[in-house]
Write an enzyme that holds these catalytic residues in place. Structure first.
Site, PDB file in Angstrom:
ATOM      1  N   TRP A 326     104.783  35.872  78.246  1.00 15.10           N
ATOM      2  CA  TRP A 326     105.479  34.845  79.034  1.00 15.10           C
ATOM      3  C   TRP A 326     105.979  33.715  78.135  1.00 15.10           C
ATOM      4  O   TRP A 326     107.057  33.144  78.360  1.00 15.10           O
ATOM      5  CB  TRP A 326     104.526  34.277  80.099  1.00 15.10           C
ATOM      6  N   HIS A 327     105.197  33.403  77.100  1.00 16.95           N
ATOM      7  CA  HIS A 327     105.582  32.282  76.243  1.00 16.95           C
ATOM      8  C   HIS A 327     106.788  32.594  75.363  1.00 16.95           C
ATOM      9  O   HIS A 327     107.504  31.676  74.946  1.00 16.95           O
ATOM     10  CB  HIS A 327     104.403  31.854  75.372  1.00 16.95           C
ATOM     11  N   GLY A 328     107.008  33.846  75.038  1.00 14.31           N
ATOM     12  CA  GLY A 328     108.148  34.134  74.188  1.00 14.31           C
ATOM     13  C   GLY A 328     108.360  35.615  73.999  1.00 14.31           C
ATOM     14  O   GLY A 328     107.421  36.410  74.065  1.00 14.31           O
TER      15      GLY A 328
END
Length: 487
Positions: A326-328
């Site tokens: 989700w973060h990257g």
């Protein structure tokens, strides 16, 4: 639009507040909400108006799906309601996947298949990860009957309310929207205005004075990596560790402060995470609303703690794999997420042994694990991350002269030698002052939410607060985006 801009601070926010409370004062409640929705679209479109139709379309899609889910649920057609829920979730994930992961997918296909497919270089709309998760939570809550208010205007305000739109906190419909309908919240409240202003300017100080200063050394270090020696590698890693905390928590303070001026209290996202004594406590203090989302909508549906021990451990790893992704769109983010998942597995096993350790040692281990994890989070590639870790382990040398001097001489020469090493990265005096001030501040003292909650108007507090606000405004001037806008 950025919170840390003259336009937002001196025109946009005051104008929104004045018109909102004037309309409420004349009992034009719907008009006041419509005004906030309109202002929020302006806030979002300020960056790039081409993406306004995207978020508007996403809102209409989720509202229609949510309405249909409720209709089928109320009629007892639960299978259709569930089918619509999964359709809505799939639609949201498809939108997020297209903008965020298409090039990542193509790169991996090229790597695995030896192909040379062209990347699409799709620009990532600001805040898409946040407003997508917010709306998925809405659909799930609606399928469970937790949302009982169906106004389209209110739904639009729930998604777009500008204080939380671009980087959270990730909220539930039921914890924000009822606040807009409370009679006392429609009137300007001097206490909320004061505490909101204290929180906002504390966050602004954290962003423009602290985070942006550490950003100089973190960015400089990662962009000119080479083979960093011991001191240089620790300066780079700790600079990013502090930059990320003060940047994201500063943004959250400004979001909560702006919202509180409208008498709307949003959930806190940070509770001094760097003072944690274990990794589980860290995730109860860091990005709290994301952790809550992952627990409620990923970990528990997978079975949560009501499963065999092996399945629980697998659920933890799956959840943190998703947290990383989700973060990257990159394997370094996935590695970071899996590191934290593995740490939680180890912590769970450790707890079963019923062995305690001194608090200082528990803190040291937890903080350094988190610091090492941020290296993978920030480094563009695994090779770059390994260079930093190699330097932190001293495998590239200490970088300090006088290694054969007696211990006392070494101590006396440590500071000037350290200055010499960091001279290449920036002003050594400022760097040392920043580390000695703001590293302990991140875990030893009250955080901004505690300061705002205890704030009592008086001569000394007002002088201190005015100095912080004035200094923060003086630091404005250059464009400085928040790190989490791109996540």
């Amino acid at each position: 639009m950025l919170f840390n801009s003259y336009f937002y601070i001196f025109l946009f926010l005051p104008l929104c507040l004045i018109v909102y409370f004037l309309l409420n004062d004349r009992r034009l409640t719907k008009a006041s909400k419509a005004w906030l929705v309109l202002a929020s679209f302006v806030f979002y479109g300020w960056w790039n108006p081409i993406y306004v139709p995207l978020i508007a379309g996403s809102i209409v899609f989720n509202y229609l799906v949510g309405t249909s889910i409720s209709k089928f649920r109320d009629r007892g057609a639960l299978s259709r309601s569930k089918w619509l829920l999964w359709t809505g979730i799939a639609g949201n994930l498809a939108l997020l996947g297209y903008f965020k992961y298409t090039d990542f997918f193509i790169s991996n296909v090229n790597g695995l298949g030896g192909l040379s497919l062209s990347l699409l270089h799709i620009a990532l709309p600001l805040g898409i990860s946040f407003f997508t998760f917010t709306q998925i939570a809405y659909l799930v809550d609606r399928s469970k009957g937790k949302v009982t208010e169906y106004s389209f205007m209110n739904y639009g305000l729930f998604v777009t309310f500008f204080p939380h739109l671009l980087a959270g906190p990730i909220i539930h419909h039921s914890e924000m929207m009822p606040q807009f309908d409370r009679r006392r919240n429609k009137l300007l409240d001097s206490e909320n205005l004061t505490r909101g202003a204290v929180l906002f300017f504390t966050g602004l100080f954290k962003k423009v004075v602290i985070a942006d200063t550490f950003a100089i050394w973190a960015n400089g270090g990662y962009q000119n990596l080479g083979d960093p020696a011991l001191v240089q590698a620790w300066v780079i890693s700790l600079s990013y560790t502090l930059q990320l905390y003060y940047d994201f928590s500063g943004y959250t303070d400004m979001a909560l402060g702006s919202s509180r001026m409208f008498n709307i209290i949003l959930p806190i996202n940070f509770d001094s995470p760097y003072r944690s004594l274990n990794i589980q406590e860290f995730w109860r203090r860091w990005h709290i609303t994301l952790g809550r989302f992952m627990r409620d909508y990923v970990y528990i549906p997978l079975g949560g703690n009501k499963a065999s021990e092996g399945r629980i451990l697998l659920n933890i790893m799956i959840t943190f794999f998703i947290v990383g992704l989700w973060h990257g769109a990159g394997w370094t983010f996935v590695a970071w997420g899996c590191m934290h998942g593995a740490a939680l597995v180890v912590y769970r096993a450790w707890n079963r042994l019923h062995i305690s350790m001194p608090k200082w040692l528990a803190w040291l281990i937890t903080f350094n694990f988190v610091n090492v994890g941020w290296v993978f989070f920030r480094a563009p590639t695994f090779a770059d991350a390994l260079k930093i870790l190699k330097g932190m382990a001293g495998l590239n040398g200490s970088g300090l002269p006088g290694t054969t001097a007696p211990f006392i001489v070494k101590v006396k020469e440590f500071i000037p030698d350290l200055k010499e090493v960091v001279q290449r990265m920036g002003d050594p005096d400022i760097m040392l002052i920043m580390f000695f001030l703001f590293l302990p501040l991140s875990f030893l003292f009250r955080n901004s939410n505690q300061i705002a909650a205890k704030f009592q108007p008086g001569t000394i507090p007002l002088i201190v607060f005015s100095c912080i606000a004035a200094l923060s405004v003086l630091y404005l001037g250059s464009y400085s985006e928040f790190l989490y806008f791109r996540f």
